[in-house]
Design a protein around this motif. Structure first.
Motif, short mmCIF file in Angstrom:
data_model
loop_
_atom_site.label_atom_id
_atom_site.label_comp_id
_atom_site.label_asym_id
_atom_site.label_seq_id
_atom_site.Cartn_x
_atom_site.Cartn_y
_atom_site.Cartn_z
N GLU A 16 0.83 -1.20 0.00
CA GLU A 16 0.00 0.00 0.00
C GLU A 16 0.86 1.26 0.00
N LEU A 17 1.94 1.25 0.78
CA LEU A 17 2.83 2.41 0.81
C LEU A 17 3.54 2.61 -0.53
N ALA A 67 4.25 10.18 -7.12
CA ALA A 67 5.26 10.49 -8.14
C ALA A 67 4.60 10.86 -9.46
N VAL A 68 3.54 10.14 -9.83
CA VAL A 68 2.82 10.45 -11.08
C VAL A 68 2.15 11.81 -10.95
N ALA A 69 1.55 12.10 -9.80
CA ALA A 69 0.87 13.38 -9.59
C ALA A 69 1.87 14.52 -9.63
N ALA A 70 3.07 14.30 -9.10
CA ALA A 70 4.09 15.35 -9.11
C ALA A 70 4.56 15.62 -10.52
N LYS A 71 4.69 14.57 -11.35
CA LYS A 71 5.09 14.77 -12.75
C LYS A 71 4.02 15.52 -13.52
N ASP A 72 2.75 15.21 -13.24
CA ASP A 72 1.64 15.87 -13.93
C ASP A 72 1.52 17.33 -13.52
N ALA A 73 1.89 17.65 -12.31
CA ALA A 73 1.79 19.03 -11.81
C ALA A 73 2.85 19.93 -12.42
N LYS A 74 3.94 19.36 -12.91
CA LYS A 74 5.02 20.18 -13.49
C LYS A 74 4.71 20.54 -14.87
N ARG A 122 3.24 5.86 -2.93
CA ARG A 122 4.42 6.57 -3.39
C ARG A 122 4.40 6.71 -4.91
N ASP A 123 3.99 5.65 -5.61
CA ASP A 123 3.93 5.72 -7.07
C ASP A 123 2.87 6.71 -7.54
#
Length: 91
Positions: free
Chosen positions: A75-76, A84-91, A80-81
């Motif tokens: 689950e952790l 990471a995807v949300a952080a890439k989409d936010a950039k 985390r994955d």
């Protein structure tokens, strides 16, 4: 005349500071006044340190069972994955 003008300006300020100091001084009190009468006195024994070198006894069983631990780790990792995807989409 100039000295009299300075005295007239500074006298109210000095009076206000004196009144404020007296008012704040009245708010202070001894800490012993707040101690309950039935409170136990603390011993001042300098040899009362906890034994740092003594370790707790080892446990034979795991605190979290292995199957639950694997589920939590999965689950952790998934969270985390997703982050990471949300952080890439936010950039």
């Amino acid at each position: 005349m100039l000295a009299l003008w300075d005295l007239q300006k500074s006298l109210p300020i000095a009076g206000a500071l004196l009144i404020a100091a007296l008012a704040l001084g009245g708010c202070s009190s001894q800490l012993a006044d707040y101690t309950p009468t039935d409170a136990q006195a603390h011993s001042r024994d300098s040899g009362g340190y906890l034994p740092v070198h003594d370790l707790p006894p080892d446990r034979d069983e795991a605190i979290i069972p292995p199957d639950q631990r694997a589920k939590i780790e999965a689950e952790l990792a998934a969270a985390r994955d997703r982050q990471a995807v949300a952080a890439k989409d936010a950039k």
